[in-house]
Scaffold this active site. Sequence first.
Site, PDB file in Angstrom:
ATOM      1  CG  HIS A 100      18.145  51.357  14.625  1.00 30.92           C
ATOM      2  ND1 HIS A 100      19.405  51.090  14.155  1.00 30.92           N
ATOM      3  CD2 HIS A 100      18.302  52.069  15.755  1.00 30.92           C
ATOM      4  CE1 HIS A 100      20.301  51.613  14.979  1.00 30.92           C
ATOM      5  NE2 HIS A 100      19.638  52.223  15.957  1.00 30.92           N
ATOM      6  CG  HIS A 134      20.672  56.218  14.047  1.00 29.59           C
ATOM      7  ND1 HIS A 134      20.664  57.320  14.876  1.00 29.59           N
ATOM      8  CD2 HIS A 134      20.394  55.146  14.834  1.00 29.59           C
ATOM      9  CE1 HIS A 134      20.405  56.923  16.115  1.00 29.59           C
ATOM     10  NE2 HIS A 134      20.234  55.617  16.117  1.00 29.59           N
TER      11      HIS A 134
END
Length: 156
Positions: free
Chosen positions: A76, A61
């Site tokens: 992110h 992620h």
Amino acid sequence: MTKQQQKLIAPISGRIIDLAKVPDPIFSEKLTGDGVAVLNDSDTVLSPCDGEISLFFDTKHAFAVTRADGVQILVHIGLDTVIMNGEGITQLHHRGDYVKAGEPILKLDLPLLQRRKINLISPILVVNYDTVRNLRPAASDEMVAAGTDVILTYEK
């Protein structure tokens, strides 16, 4: 030595969100870095700059690219994508790879992430922001295109 303005391109397409308005204190209070967020609407995540992938979370992620000037940029994807444990995210590179700005790093299954109600606000941060000057994010609510538009500038 003259200060030169450095530019980071949008790793994803979407709408710019002021970091202070991100509904997660880790990001809004700049605990992991300073920068900007984008409400993601693209299925490919690009490198925001040339550099080496210095960090890649096992859950895919988030990743960081360290530039030649030592500045580390964290991308992110989404605020709660970590709960997916990598599902719906395909990693195209690995830690230690050298990448160019605009090179694809991740492929996202956006329909799956949307069905799971994942918040797709995606912070793009200068992790070691104490080493840069005049960090300027793109204007809030501006729409940016991945690989084209500049989302952050700074001086080293």
